[in-house]
Design an enzyme around this catalytic site. Structure first.
Site: not given
Ligand code: PMP
Length: 366
Positions: A103, A176, A200
């Site tokens: 991520w 994040d 989550k």
């Molecule tokens: N950052 C992290 C740490 C994530 O776990 C996720 C999604 N699993 C995201 C960003 C992306 O999130 P979204 O699908 O809500 O855009």
């Protein structure tokens, strides 16, 4: 059908009492005569809902006064762009990214479209198995950076920071926190901006929570699209346009559950540790049958990642677990293996059932 133990990484399991409360209200809200799916976001009912959601978040996280709590859309992925649009476009310096998993790498990819980005530290070459030690991070960061971006918990690899890294000078720390938001107390005052997709620990998909320190807004460049400018959300109380009413309503219920039923984030953190220890013990006591992905000091308490000796064994593990009502254990398609996501609402019994299954599967992996 009975509810399964749902170990999926997000959207993820929600507290049963929250689902039941939403179910009770779904067709007719008492005193309102309509569903939360139908009510105007300008109604007094929703005003109370959003106010309580903000108040609960502020209370749970002890958010200091100079911070705003806002609800955005577009997921955490949109934050990958919003952060550099707001905080890097106008700056004449670089943003620094500490990349501890997939991520973080995605966040870099978006930020590079907005300005100069430097990867201060990356775990990519090691396959994202750890966060940097405090000396490594201290060496890697520059006091001139526009900001430093970290991912507090890497959902795919199961790598989590145990502590908030120290910043050089007054460089804002941006995080994040999608997959460990509300899982433990944090010192919000250490961050310039913190964001998390709700799906989550905080609610359903469709809303993203951002907590931003007021002074950062003064350098946001003019001319950004309104919906990508944090100031729009602050100035309009997250209601410049129609917000995701139902998702925010569920965030309100989840934060109320954390406040009243769990009793706060310290207790939630205690429960999360208890659950994670059960699974890591099952890995460590398996004599190599299960191999954990993350180095022990960087192990995530939210996403427990491990693999077996072959893809075939991984697949059999997942299939047999599913037969026992343990769902969603397949690792992310990019890394394979097994991932047990054990967010706040995963009950201890679910994790105990998984640990017991792990022990029996290791004895007879047929
Ligand atoms: N950052 C992290 C740490 C994530 O776990 C996720 C999604 N699993 C995201 C960003 C992306 O999130 P979204 O699908 O809500 O855009």
């Amino acid at each position: 059908m009975e509810r399964l133990y749902n170990f999926s990484p997000g959207p993820a399991t929600l507290p049963r009492s929250v689902l039941e409360a939403a179910q009770r209200d779904l067709v007719v809200l008492p005193g309102i005569g309509a569903s939360p799916l139908e009510v105007s976001h300008r109604s007094p009912w929703f005003r109370e809902v959003i106010d309580e959601a903000v108040t609960n978040l502020r209370g749970l996280l002890a958010v200091p006064d100079p911070y705003h709590v806002v609800f955005c859309q577009g997921g955490a992925t949109q934050q990958f762009s919003m952060v550099p649009m707001n905080l890097l476009r106008g700056a004449d310096t670089e943003a620094e990214y500490v990349v501890t998993g997939s991520w973080g790498a995605r966040a870099v990819h978006e930020a590079e479209k907005e300005g100069r980005v430097r990867i201060a530290w990356s775990g990519a070459a090691q396959g994202y198995t750890r966060v940097p030690a405090s000396e490594e991070i201290a060496r890697a960061l520059s006091p001139a950076a526009a900001y430093v971006h970290v991912t507090t918990n890497e959902t795919i690899e199961g790598v989590q920071w145990a502590d908030v890294p120290a910043m050089p000078g007054d460089v804002p720390l941006i995080a994040d926190s999608s997959s460990d938001f509300l899982s433990r107390p944090i010192d919000v005052g250490r961050f310039g901006l913190l964001y998390a997709g709700a799906q989550k620990n905080a609610g359903p998909a469709g809303v993203t929570i951002a907590i931003v320190r007021d002074d950062l807004l003064s350098s946001v460049p003019d001319g950004l699209p309104s919906m990508l400018d944090y100031r729009t959300f602050v100035e309009h109380g997250s209601m410049h346009n129609t917000p995701p009413v139902f998702a925010i309503y569920v965030v309100m219920l989840v934060t109320r559950w954390l406040r009243d039923e769990v009793g706060g984030l310290a207790e939630q953190a205690r429960r999360n540790l208890e659950k994670a220890v059960l699974l890591y013990d099952a890995i460590d006591e398996s004599e190599g049958f299960y191999r954990g992905h993350a180095e022990p000091s960087s192990r995530s308490l939210m996403n427990v990642t491990f693999r077996l000796a072959s893809d075939d064994l991984d697949a059999r593990f997942v299939a047999q677990a599913a037969e026992r009502g343990l769902a969603g254990l397949k690792g992310h398609r990019r890394v394979g293996g097994i991932r047990a996501s054990i967010y706040n609402a995963m009950p201890l019994e679910g994790v105990e059932a998984l640990a017991t299954f792990m022990e029996s599967f290791a004895r007879r992996p047929s």
